[in-house]
Every structure is written in C-alpha cells, then in structure tokens.
Design a protein around this motif. Structure first.
Motif, short mmCIF file in Angstrom:
data_model
loop_
_atom_site.label_atom_id
_atom_site.label_comp_id
_atom_site.label_asym_id
_atom_site.label_seq_id
_atom_site.Cartn_x
_atom_site.Cartn_y
_atom_site.Cartn_z
N THR A 34 -37.58 -25.82 -7.83
CA THR A 34 -38.28 -26.21 -7.68
C THR A 34 -38.35 -25.93 -6.41
N VAL A 35 -39.79 -25.79 -5.74
CA VAL A 35 -39.93 -25.91 -4.52
C VAL A 35 -40.58 -27.13 -3.83
N GLU A 36 -40.62 -26.81 -2.55
CA GLU A 36 -41.12 -28.54 -2.35
C GLU A 36 -42.65 -28.39 -2.62
N GLY A 37 -43.38 -29.25 -2.80
CA GLY A 37 -44.61 -29.50 -3.11
C GLY A 37 -45.42 -29.01 -4.35
N VAL A 38 -44.64 -27.86 -5.38
CA VAL A 38 -44.79 -27.50 -6.32
C VAL A 38 -44.29 -28.27 -7.34
N GLY A 39 -43.40 -28.79 -7.59
CA GLY A 39 -43.20 -28.53 -9.26
C GLY A 39 -42.23 -27.71 -9.30
N THR A 40 -41.39 -28.28 -10.82
CA THR A 40 -39.69 -28.53 -11.11
C THR A 40 -40.09 -27.33 -12.55
N ILE A 41 -39.27 -26.93 -12.44
CA ILE A 41 -39.62 -25.30 -13.79
C ILE A 41 -37.78 -25.46 -14.37
N SER A 42 -37.68 -26.26 -15.01
CA SER A 42 -36.69 -26.74 -15.70
C SER A 42 -36.40 -25.66 -17.06
N GLY A 43 -34.57 -24.58 -16.10
CA GLY A 43 -34.31 -23.45 -17.01
C GLY A 43 -33.60 -23.89 -17.08
N SER A 44 -33.12 -22.90 -17.99
CA SER A 44 -31.53 -22.66 -18.96
C SER A 44 -31.34 -20.89 -19.06
N SER A 45 -30.30 -20.69 -19.72
CA SER A 45 -30.22 -19.54 -19.80
C SER A 45 -30.93 -18.85 -21.39
N ASP A 46 -31.38 -17.44 -21.88
CA ASP A 46 -31.56 -17.43 -23.16
C ASP A 46 -30.80 -17.93 -24.60
N PRO A 47 -31.81 -17.89 -25.06
CA PRO A 47 -30.31 -18.67 -26.32
C PRO A 47 -29.43 -18.13 -27.01
N SER A 48 -29.92 -16.95 -26.66
CA SER A 48 -28.66 -15.55 -27.10
C SER A 48 -27.07 -16.02 -25.79
N PHE A 49 -27.57 -16.63 -25.05
CA PHE A 49 -26.19 -16.17 -24.16
C PHE A 49 -26.00 -18.54 -23.66
N ARG A 50 -26.66 -19.41 -25.09
CA ARG A 50 -25.83 -20.79 -24.28
C ARG A 50 -26.77 -21.24 -24.28
N GLY A 51 -27.94 -20.72 -24.46
CA GLY A 51 -29.42 -21.12 -23.28
C GLY A 51 -30.14 -22.52 -23.96
N ASP A 52 -30.65 -22.73 -23.73
CA ASP A 52 -31.61 -24.18 -24.29
C ASP A 52 -33.25 -23.53 -24.90
N PRO A 53 -32.95 -23.37 -25.83
CA PRO A 53 -34.92 -22.00 -25.93
C PRO A 53 -36.06 -23.61 -25.92
N THR A 54 -35.77 -24.40 -25.00
CA THR A 54 -36.74 -25.51 -24.23
C THR A 54 -37.42 -25.32 -23.32
N ARG A 55 -36.52 -24.80 -22.74
CA ARG A 55 -36.43 -24.63 -21.00
C ARG A 55 -36.73 -23.06 -20.99
#
Length: 156
Positions: A34-55
């Motif tokens: 997050t950045v104040e006043g900007v919004g949120t980026i929902s992150g994860s790791s690459d799906p190859s590294f057990r991440g969420d592919p929707t982020r």
C-alpha cells in the motif's frame, strides 16, 4: 545538481494461516502493498513458488514497472519531438532463470509497444525514440539485464 526522490510503501504479510512459518507449506505468500492515498496491490509469490495466481507477484510488478516507465518517457519524448501519439499498447514479457538452489535472476525483458501516430511522415522518428528512452527511464537505468524492443508503429 542532483535531486533526491524517495519512495515509501507499506508492506504487510497477510498469509499467516494459523501456524506462521512452521514449515514451507504452513503459510500463504499473500501480502498487501500500500501507499497512503493510492490503494492496495494484492500480492503473492509466483504460482511456481506456492503463490496465489489471482494476485500480482514481484516478477510481474518488475516487468510492469519497466513497461510503464518506458511508455511514460516515450510519450514525453514524442510530445517534445512534436510527434502526435494517439494510442499506445504494450505486451511485455520477462524471462527469469532459476538455479537449482532456488536463487534466480532476470535475463531479459522484451517490450512490444504498439504505437499509433497521427502522421506517416513521423514513422521513422517515432521508432527511433524507443531507443532514446533508455537514456532517461529511471527503472531501465537501474537494472542489470537487457531490455529489448519489438516496436510496431501504425498511423491513423
């Protein structure tokens, strides 16, 4: 004179599934940037590294940063050169090489800008400006792997 610009974000891991990092499969890689006043980026790791592919993952964000910086500088250089750009699309890709120990690094990014300009007389100059961007783009100047350009120029 050199100006200093500072960039601050907030990063919060949201992936504690109840056991923390008790083992590599016990937790999610999800996090919020997050950045104040900007919004949120929902992150994860690459799906190859057990991440969420929707982020978004950091590798995608790096490729996006390079493409955004290139586009913004290109549009500025085009305006200064009095080349009227009416549309700009890009479909960049990045290649990362992973070693057997899990470490890795990017080997290249390929930008594929599709630029539409108002006058066919400006086509050569419009193409040449893509090479000049590398002199200015803060992101491109800060990385240590090649950025290639496969440019398409169209006229309206």
């Amino acid at each position: 004179m050199t100006k200093t610009h500072n960039y601050a974000i907030d990063l919060a891991w949201t992936g504690n599934l109840g056991e923390g990092t008790a083992n590599p499969r016990a937790y999610s890689r999800n996090h919020d940037v997050t950045v104040e006043g900007v919004g949120t980026i929902s992150g994860s790791s690459d799906p190859s590294f057990r991440g969420d592919p929707t982020r978004w993952n950091p590798e995608q964000l790096l490729v996006a940063s390079i493409a955004q910086c290139h586009m913004l500088w290109y549009l500025g250089l085009a305006a200064a050169a009095r080349i009227v750009v009416t549309d700009y699309q890009d479909h960049p890709t990045g290649t990362m090489l992973e070693k057997t120990n899990g470490a890795g690094q990017f080997s290249e990014v390929i930008l594929r800008p599709e630029v539409t300009i108002a006058s066919p007389r400006d086509e050569d100059r419009a193409r040449e400006l893509h090479e000049r961007v590398a002199e200015f783009c803060f992101i491109a100047r800060s990385i240590n792997f090649p950025i290639h350009h496969e440019v398409t120029i169209r006229t309206t």
